[in-house]
Design an enzyme around this catalytic site. Structure first.
Site, short mmCIF file in Angstrom:
data_model
loop_
_atom_site.label_atom_id
_atom_site.label_comp_id
_atom_site.label_asym_id
_atom_site.label_seq_id
_atom_site.Cartn_x
_atom_site.Cartn_y
_atom_site.Cartn_z
CB SER A 89 -8.86 -2.24 2.50
OG SER A 89 -9.72 -3.15 3.14
CG HIS A 135 -9.58 -2.87 8.19
ND1 HIS A 135 -9.00 -2.97 9.44
CD2 HIS A 135 -8.65 -3.31 7.31
CE1 HIS A 135 -7.77 -3.43 9.31
NE2 HIS A 135 -7.53 -3.65 8.03
CG HIS A 166 -6.63 1.38 1.46
ND1 HIS A 166 -5.46 0.72 1.14
CD2 HIS A 166 -7.22 0.67 2.44
CE1 HIS A 166 -5.37 -0.37 1.88
NE2 HIS A 166 -6.42 -0.42 2.68
CG ASN A 207 -1.71 -1.28 1.35
OD1 ASN A 207 -2.38 -1.69 0.42
ND2 ASN A 207 -1.62 -1.92 2.51
CD GLU A 253 -12.49 -0.02 4.85
OE1 GLU A 253 -11.88 -0.13 3.78
OE2 GLU A 253 -12.67 -0.98 5.61
CE LYS A 255 -3.22 0.02 4.96
NZ LYS A 255 -4.38 -0.10 5.79
CG ASP A 295 -10.27 3.28 8.04
OD1 ASP A 295 -9.31 3.85 7.47
OD2 ASP A 295 -10.13 2.24 8.71
C1 LIG Z 1 -4.62 -0.98 6.98
C2 LIG Z 1 -5.94 -0.57 7.50
C3 LIG Z 1 -6.13 -0.32 8.85
C4 LIG Z 1 -5.07 -0.62 9.88
O1 LIG Z 1 -4.07 0.32 9.88
P1 LIG Z 1 -2.64 -0.09 10.49
O2 LIG Z 1 -1.97 1.21 10.73
O3 LIG Z 1 -1.99 -0.93 9.44
O4 LIG Z 1 -2.91 -0.86 11.73
C5 LIG Z 1 -7.34 0.19 9.26
N1 LIG Z 1 -8.34 0.40 8.38
C6 LIG Z 1 -8.20 0.14 7.06
C7 LIG Z 1 -9.33 0.39 6.14
C8 LIG Z 1 -7.00 -0.37 6.58
O5 LIG Z 1 -6.86 -0.67 5.30
#
Ligand SMILES: *Cc1c(COP(=O)(O)O)cnc(C)c1O
Length: 385
Positions: A177, A129, A205, A45, A173, A236, A202
């Site tokens: 993801s 997620h 991405h 990512n 989100e 990411k 969230d």
């Molecule tokens: C990767 C991800 C997380 C977790 O984040 P980390 O910092 O890797 O723990 C949370 N939510 C989504 C949508 C993700 O893709």
């Protein structure tokens, strides 16, 4: 043995769902070396290619001043000065308060479980997620999952259920993801206003990838002020590690006092926070890389659509995640092996990460890749599979 784990693992193997770790020996730009062979890495990512460029010689100086490990949680004595600098920078960019967490997983679990409880209700997209789901479970609130991106179903649920509860929280989100599609945040903002709900988005991405300054899809759509709780991560596109929440001032203070995954965990090493600060500053100005990444994604989606598989996400969304849904686990494993032979590292995504029968190759792009890098992959997936 009291518990027969070997049998459980065998069952996973039989279903094609056994996961195994592999070792990355070396990285160079978007390429990784595994067992002595180099691959183009389509399972990362690191959308802007920042992770490999972190200027360690500069950042390392922080270790002389602050040490490496922070030694305690932020509330005890781990709150080194780089946290303040990073949170001020985030607050200035987003125009709201910011709080840094140890990781996205910790942020989601801690924020949701402290904000809502037994008298409250959560409405969440079916595909959010795992960390968001765990936060919901831990909260003790009732929760309802609506079919992926079906905001009409969400509206019906809000109408039926909202009034029976104290607080209501909508969870989604912005760029999903595993499906790589974009969420209609405008409609969500209207819904949350009509039903007096809080909206958590969230943007893991989307950070670095969408918006003029890379602040996420909310920035791109002019909605930064409307999202009550915006989650971003540093691990990411920003090339570092850790996460942040952008929210109103009172909630920031509340989380410092109530979010257990904030309170009871060791603070991030100062040099890691320095790397996040560096990644954020870089990403803000990487407009041409963002544009390029989007074009690359559009072209890849368009070309792959000529083949036999379902390509998720709108053709011109520009999402850096391009999922190729192939169906059965065996098919996904076989295609991933075929691509591996051609020099591509693509980890097949299988249940339980995605619903059964929708095993997929999740192609994750980086602004450092060229079309020439991808052409043989397209040829393979369109013609030879
Ligand atoms: C990767 C991800 C997380 C977790 O984040 P980390 O910092 O890797 O723990 C949370 N939510 C989504 C949508 C993700 O893709």
């Amino acid at each position: 043995m009291i518990i027969d784990l070997a049998k459980e693992l065998e069952k996973l193997s039989a279903k094609g769902e056994r996961r195994r770790l592999f070792e990355v020996e070396e990285r160079q730009g978007p390429r990784i070396r595994v067992k002595g062979r180099w691959y183009l890495n389509l399972s990362s990512n690191d959308y802007l290619g920042l992770a490999a460029k972190v200027p360690w010689d500069e950042l390392w100086r922080e270790i002389e001043v602050l040490g490496f490990g922070s030694g305690a949680s932020r509330l005890m004595s781990g709150n080194h000065r780089l946290y303040g600098i990073l949170e001020e920078r985030l607050a200035a960019l987003y125009g709201r308060s910011a709080l840094v967490f140890g990781s996205g997983f910790l942020a989601n679990v801690g924020i949701i479980s402290s904000l809502v409880g037994r008298k409250d209700v959560i409405f969440a997209d079916k595909l959010v997620h795992a960390s968001l789901i765990d936060g919901m479970r831990l909260s003790g609130a009732d929760f309802f999952r609506y079919p992926h991106q079906d905001l009409e179903a969400l509206a019906r649920l809000l109408l039926q259920k909202r009034n029976h509860y104290r607080r209501a929280l909508i969870v989604t989100e912005s760029v999903f993801s595993m499906d790589g599609d974009l969420t209609d945040l405008r409609t969500l903002v209207e819904l949350k206003k009509s039903y007096e709900a809080l909206l958590l988005v969230d943007e893991a991405h989307a950070i670095g990838v969408f918006g003029d300054q890379g602040l996420g899809l909310s920035e791109e759509l002019g909605l930064l002020k409307e999202i009550d709780i915006l989650i971003g991560t540093f691990g990411k596109a920003l090339g570092s590690y850790g996460a942040f929440v952008i929210t109103f001032k009172e909630l920031r203070e509340y989380l410092i006092n109530r979010a257990r995954s904030f309170i009871f965990t060791t603070a991030l090493p100062a040099v890691v926070v320095a790397a996040s600060l560096w990644g954020l500053s870089k990403a803000v100005s990487m407009k041409s890389e963002r544009r390029y990444l989007r074009e690359l994604s559009k072209r890849l989606r368009k070309e792959l659509k000529k083949g036999p598989f379902t390509i998720l996400g709108e053709l011109d969304s520009g999402s850096p995640i391009v999922p190729v849904v192939v169906g059965e686990n065996e098919k996904a494993l076989a295609l991933a092996e075929g691509l591996k032979a051609l020099g591509y590292w693509v980890t097949p995504v299988r249940p339980p990460t995605v619903p059964r029968g929708t095993a997929r190759l999740r192609l994750s792009l980086s602004a450092e890749m060229t079309w020439d890098d991808l052409a043989p992959l397209v040829n393979y997936l369109v013609n030879e599979s």
